[in-house]
Design a protein around this motif. Structure first.
Motif: not given
Length: 401
Positions: A233-244, A205-211
């Motif tokens: 947010p889109k420059s940092v993560v992508t939907v489907g990425d596995e993150v810690e 979203t515009s205010f962050g990412a849901f994990i």
């Protein structure tokens, strides 16, 4: 006529609604001819009364010599041959059995297959019986594209059964919500504030990412995505990425989990003493201007301050008069304070001091010094000796009144 009446009498034991056993005699032209056991009469089983699948091949569903249990629908008398046959159905018998199984089973979960998308929802099949799932009961969010479920098998909860009205309503959403609730409870029982966990980026979203943490969606707020400021947010993560991510806060009652991605990655200030030191001359870019100076990015995520007094040897009233945002500048490092995350910089330290500027600087220093109040000279007002001892009469004796 007598033979015809005898024929009718011989089959009087077969009536619509009866459940009979029949042997398949022939399979041809989309229908099967069967011999009803113990009656001496035949029946006709069409593809439509065999399955709901109009594209099915009847030769794959029944075989000659096979014995079937069927429901008698009605009697059919041939126009030219005076033969008596019966229209029978396998599908409706299975549906009747299914209705019997369903009565009183509200709130139970059964496995159904979505057969087609219809107006307002999905048509599903359960043991030969047609049911309906309204669009609002397909998923936790309203589903417009119901076509994507066609052909799938899934669990659904029985909401309403009314054989008389041929009404069979189910809900997939109830099952999804109950499954999600159980998963949430399990996830919350394992989460601990301060620990690092692994999840998958579910949506941005515009205010962050849901994990997705395996049944619970935690939020990485925009400010916790990266050590850099003002990132998308889109420059940092992508939907489907596995993150810690690191767990910052848990609110089980509200079903909320606050996470941080930047807390699991090295910060720009980690080991900054090995990257910057007082006296270093480096290139930087002006990031923002304030009334008291300019912030210059000298390393990714590290902005140093060029105080207004360190911009130029000339007097600068406002940093905007000398610098612009985005401008590339060369600066000298005056001080590095990693504990307070501060770097002091200077531009004028790399410029030759003009003679005029030196004179102006001395003048400014003189002007800046507080002025001391003038000391008043102490004076004594003693009268000369010749005037001592005079009386008032001696002084004003010659004056006529």
């Amino acid at each position: 006529m007598n033979e015809f009446e005898d024929l009718l009498n011989s089959v009087s034991e077969v009536a619509p609604g009866d459940v009979v056993t029949a042997e398949v005699l022939t399979v041809d032209a989309g229908q099967a001819n069967v011999a009803i056991s113990g009656t001496g009469v035949e029946g006709v089983l069409t593809l439509r009364e065999l399955t709901n699948d109009r594209e099915a091949d009847i030769n794959e569903l029944v075989k000659v010599g096979e014995t079937l249990e069927l429901l008698v629908l009605r009697q059919v008398v041939g126009k030219d041959t005076d033969t008596v046959t019966y229209l029978v159905s396998k599908k409706r018998l299975e549906a009747r059995k299914a209705w019997d199984k369903l009565v009183g089973r509200e709130d139970e979960v059964v496995t159904v297959k979505a057969t087609r998308a219809v107006k307002g929802g999905l048509s599903v099949e359960f043991e030969g019986l047609r049911g309906f799932i309204p669009a609002s009961m397909i998923d936790t969010r309203f589903t417009r594209n119901t076509e994507r479920f066609v052909g799938q098998e899934f669990d659904a909860k029985i909401k309403e059964v009314d054989p008389a009205e041929n009404r069979f309503i189910l809900s997939r959403r109830d099952v999804v919500e109950e499954t999600a609730a159980a998963a949430r409870q399990e996830v919350f029982s394992k989460l601990t504030v301060g620990e690092n966990v692994t999840g998958k980026v579910a949506r941005i979203t515009s205010f962050g990412a849901f994990i997705d943490l395996g049944g619970v969606d935690g939020l990485v707020h925009l400010t916790e995505l990266s050590h850099e400021r003002n990132v998308s947010p889109k420059s940092v993560v992508t939907v489907g990425d596995e993150v810690e991510v690191k767990v910052l806060a848990i609110d089980e009652e509200e079903g909320r989990v606050s996470l941080s991605l930047k807390a699991t990655t090295p910060g720009p200030w980690d080991g900054v003493e090995q990257k910057l030191a007082a006296g270093d001359v480096i290139e930087g870019k002006v990031k923002r201007l304030t009334d008291f100076g300019a912030f210059v990015e000298v390393l990714p995520g590290i902005d140093g301050l060029v105080h207004i007094s360190q911009i130029s040897h000339k007097r600068v009233e406002n940093p905007k008069d000398a610098l612009t945002v985005g401008q590339d500048v060369t600066v000298k490092v005056l001080e590095v304070n990693a504990a307070d995350e501060r770097v002091s910089l200077s531009i004028k330290a790399l410029e030759e001091r003009p003679a005029q500027a030196e004179g102006e600087e001395k003048a400014e220093k003189r002007e800046s010094r507080p002025r001391r109040p003038k000391r008043q000279e102490k004076r004594d007002f003693e009268l000369p000796e010749t005037q001592t001892g005079f009386s008032m009469a001696d002084l004003f004796g010659d004056i006529e009144l």
